[in-house]
Design an enzyme around this catalytic site. Structure first.
Site, PDB file in Angstrom:
ATOM      1  N   LYS A 113       0.834  -1.204   0.000  1.00  0.00           N
ATOM      2  CA  LYS A 113       0.000   0.000   0.000  1.00  0.00           C
ATOM      3  C   LYS A 113       0.868   1.253   0.000  1.00  0.00           C
ATOM      4  O   LYS A 113       0.498   2.274  -0.586  1.00  0.00           O
ATOM      5  CB  LYS A 113      -0.928   0.020   1.210  1.00  0.00           C
ATOM      6  N   LYS A 200      -4.785 -10.623  -6.446  1.00  0.00           N
ATOM      7  CA  LYS A 200      -5.940 -10.728  -5.550  1.00  0.00           C
ATOM      8  C   LYS A 200      -7.067  -9.775  -5.970  1.00  0.00           C
ATOM      9  O   LYS A 200      -6.782  -8.649  -6.370  1.00  0.00           O
ATOM     10  CB  LYS A 200      -5.442 -10.356  -4.145  1.00  0.00           C
ATOM     11  N   LYS A 203     -10.505  -4.106  -3.370  1.00  0.00           N
ATOM     12  CA  LYS A 203     -11.283  -2.867  -3.480  1.00  0.00           C
ATOM     13  C   LYS A 203     -10.436  -1.740  -4.067  1.00  0.00           C
ATOM     14  O   LYS A 203     -10.953  -0.790  -4.635  1.00  0.00           O
ATOM     15  CB  LYS A 203     -11.725  -2.405  -2.088  1.00  0.00           C
TER      16      LYS A 203
HETATM   17  P1  TYM Z   1     -10.672  -5.690   4.396  1.00  0.00           P
HETATM   18  O1  TYM Z   1     -11.853  -4.812   4.471  1.00  0.00           O
HETATM   19  O2  TYM Z   1      -9.590  -5.365   3.429  1.00  0.00           O
HETATM   20  O3  TYM Z   1     -11.116  -7.190   4.086  1.00  0.00           O
HETATM   21  C1  TYM Z   1     -12.162  -7.801   4.831  1.00  0.00           C
HETATM   22  C2  TYM Z   1     -12.023  -9.321   4.793  1.00  0.00           C
HETATM   23  O4  TYM Z   1     -12.066  -9.783   3.441  1.00  0.00           O
HETATM   24  C3  TYM Z   1     -10.953 -10.619   3.174  1.00  0.00           C
HETATM   25  N1  TYM Z   1     -10.576 -10.458   1.761  1.00  0.00           N
HETATM   26  C4  TYM Z   1     -10.450 -11.471   0.901  1.00  0.00           C
HETATM   27  N2  TYM Z   1     -10.629 -12.802   1.047  1.00  0.00           N
HETATM   28  C5  TYM Z   1     -10.442 -13.577  -0.052  1.00  0.00           C
HETATM   29  N3  TYM Z   1     -10.088 -13.081  -1.262  1.00  0.00           N
HETATM   30  C6  TYM Z   1      -9.897 -11.765  -1.455  1.00  0.00           C
HETATM   31  N4  TYM Z   1      -9.565 -11.299  -2.651  1.00  0.00           N
HETATM   32  C7  TYM Z   1     -10.080 -10.886  -0.340  1.00  0.00           C
HETATM   33  N5  TYM Z   1      -9.968  -9.549  -0.170  1.00  0.00           N
HETATM   34  C8  TYM Z   1     -10.283  -9.305   1.121  1.00  0.00           C
HETATM   35  C9  TYM Z   1      -9.866 -10.130   4.113  1.00  0.00           C
HETATM   36  O5  TYM Z   1      -8.905 -11.128   4.341  1.00  0.00           O
HETATM   37  C10 TYM Z   1     -10.679  -9.806   5.354  1.00  0.00           C
HETATM   38  O6  TYM Z   1     -10.895 -10.970   6.133  1.00  0.00           O
HETATM   39  N6  TYM Z   1      -7.415  -5.629   8.089  1.00  0.00           N
HETATM   40  C11 TYM Z   1      -8.711  -6.233   7.803  1.00  0.00           C
HETATM   41  C12 TYM Z   1      -9.824  -5.634   8.601  1.00  0.00           C
HETATM   42  C13 TYM Z   1      -9.674  -5.774  10.082  1.00  0.00           C
HETATM   43  C14 TYM Z   1      -9.818  -6.972  10.830  1.00  0.00           C
HETATM   44  C15 TYM Z   1      -9.628  -6.586  12.191  1.00  0.00           C
HETATM   45  C16 TYM Z   1     -10.063  -8.285  10.469  1.00  0.00           C
HETATM   46  C17 TYM Z   1      -9.421  -4.781  10.974  1.00  0.00           C
HETATM   47  N7  TYM Z   1      -9.414  -5.263  12.245  1.00  0.00           N
HETATM   48  C18 TYM Z   1      -9.692  -7.548  13.212  1.00  0.00           C
HETATM   49  C19 TYM Z   1     -10.119  -9.249  11.504  1.00  0.00           C
HETATM   50  C20 TYM Z   1      -9.934  -8.865  12.843  1.00  0.00           C
HETATM   51  C21 TYM Z   1      -8.962  -6.120   6.296  1.00  0.00           C
HETATM   52  O7  TYM Z   1      -8.156  -6.420   5.496  1.00  0.00           O
HETATM   53  O8  TYM Z   1     -10.126  -5.693   5.887  1.00  0.00           O
END
Ligand code: TYM
Length: 337
Positions: A113, A200, A203
């Site tokens: 990022k 991957k 968003k």
């Molecule tokens: P975020 O919003 O980027 O993603 C949310 C969840 O979606 C999963 N994910 C995917 N899984 C499979 N294939 C993909 N292409 C893909 N893109 C996203 C992510 O692995 C995630 O589970 N940092 C976290 C948010 C967070 C969080 C936490 C999660 C903040 N605090 C505490 C668990 C526990 C995140 O990436 O969000």
């Protein structure tokens, strides 16, 4: 016996897509009756990259509505907003002071990022995994269901908990913070881009063509699948190494149709893309339709959504504040009466 606790979250940035659903939310829904669950909308994480204040609150409600629309059941689960529980920010600060800087500089997501942000990388982006660790550790969570991309952040969370217990819990004899286990499924944990099967689905990809958003219309879904990248071979097989696009699209079909890998492998082994793409389109539209209907119904009743978030906040704050107090007391703070 008390149930194990689960915590997870999604950021309210951009549209949630099939990766978020298949990698995370769907698994929360499927397993929720086994656990005591806390599902958070991580709006403090959302400002670690430039954001638009005009849409932050609406997007935050939108993700909470998506949780409900996908099947989160309030008899097993609490839904709340991260910024509504100030303990998340406070624990982050305390954990910052015991987290070595080089642990954060080694995080792959930060490096990826940071390249995109150029010179404007915020301290918040570097600190993102400590905030995530605070989210999890505040609830003494046993399990954290996430996609594959969060594995390294979970390892860091475990390291931070162990370090805290070692430094301030009598060399680890006192377990002030619980080390959580990641829950990462073998299928769907890494949904790939529609325009490049080796990247991957994300968003932050500038091309909306690269992902199917949970709220895409049937026409958008049809058009994205029609144009998505394929390969020149006939006969479709699960083969991650040699045929990443075929592997990804077959996996989507498998998960969205609820069939086994074996059944899909047999069904599609002699198909060409011209036959498979309409099948995937139809399956995707059918899987997303009930989610979209429920989403719109929830979003139309803001009072209902607010009452759920208020209740979720109360449940969350009670546990979070208790952990925060234990951490502050271990660090030697005087606790105001
Ligand atoms: P975020 O919003 O980027 O993603 C949310 C969840 O979606 C999963 N994910 C995917 N899984 C499979 N294939 C993909 N292409 C893909 N893109 C996203 C992510 O692995 C995630 O589970 N940092 C976290 C948010 C967070 C969080 C936490 C999660 C903040 N605090 C505490 C668990 C526990 C995140 O990436 O969000």
């Amino acid at each position: 016996m008390t149930r194990q606790r689960v915590l997870s979250g999604v950021q309210p940035t951009g549209n949630p897509h099939l990766g978020n659903y298949l990698g995370a939310i769907r698994n929360w829904v499927e397993n929720q009756s086994q656990y005591e669950n806390f599902f958070c909308v991580v709006d403090l994480h959302a400002i670690t990259v430039p954001h638009d204040p005009k849409i932050l609150a609406t997007d935050t409600y939108g993700i909470a509505a998506i949780y409900l629309a996908c099947g989160i059941d309030l008899t097993h689960s609490n839904i709340f907003v991260q910024s509504h529980v100030p303990a998340h920010s406070e624990l982050t600060w305390l954990l910052n002071c015991i987290t070595p800087l080089n642990w954060l500089q080694d995080m792959v997501q930060f490096k990826e990022k940071a390249i995109k942000q150029g010179e404007n990388v915020s301290t918040g982006l570097l600190d993102y995994p400590v905030l995530m660790a605070a989210d999890i550790l505040l609830y003494q969570a046993d399990k954290v269901p996430v996609g594959e991309d969060q594995k390294q952040h979970l390892e860091l969370t475990r390291d931070i908990a162990a370090r805290f217990n070692h430094l301030y819990g009598n060399k680890g004899k006192q377990r002030i913070l619980k080390q959580p286990d990641p829950l990462i499924r073998s299928e769907g944990a890494r949904v790939m881009s529609l325009t490049d099967g080796t990247k991957k689905m994300s968003k932050s990809d500038p091309s909306d063509q690269s992902r199917i958003n949970l709220l895409d219309t049937p026409e958008q879904i049809q058009q994205k699948i029609k144009k998505c990248k394929t390969d020149p071979h006939r006969g479709l097989v699960f083969d991650d190494a040699e045929r990443p696009e075929a592997n990804n699209l077959l996996t989507l079909y498998m998960l969205l149709s609820g069939q086994s890998k074996e059944a899909v492998a047999i069904e599609c082994q002699d198909m060409g893309w011209g036959q498979f793409k309409p099948l995937l389109t139809e399956t995707t539209i059918a899987a997303l339709q009930p989610i979209q209907e429920k989403y719109h119904a929830v979003m139309a009743d803001k009072g209902y959504l607010e009452s759920i978030l208020r209740q979720g906040r109360e449940q969350a704050a009670a546990i979070a504040n208790d952990t925060l107090l234990k951490v502050k007391s271990a660090l030697g703070y005087s606790i105001p009466l």
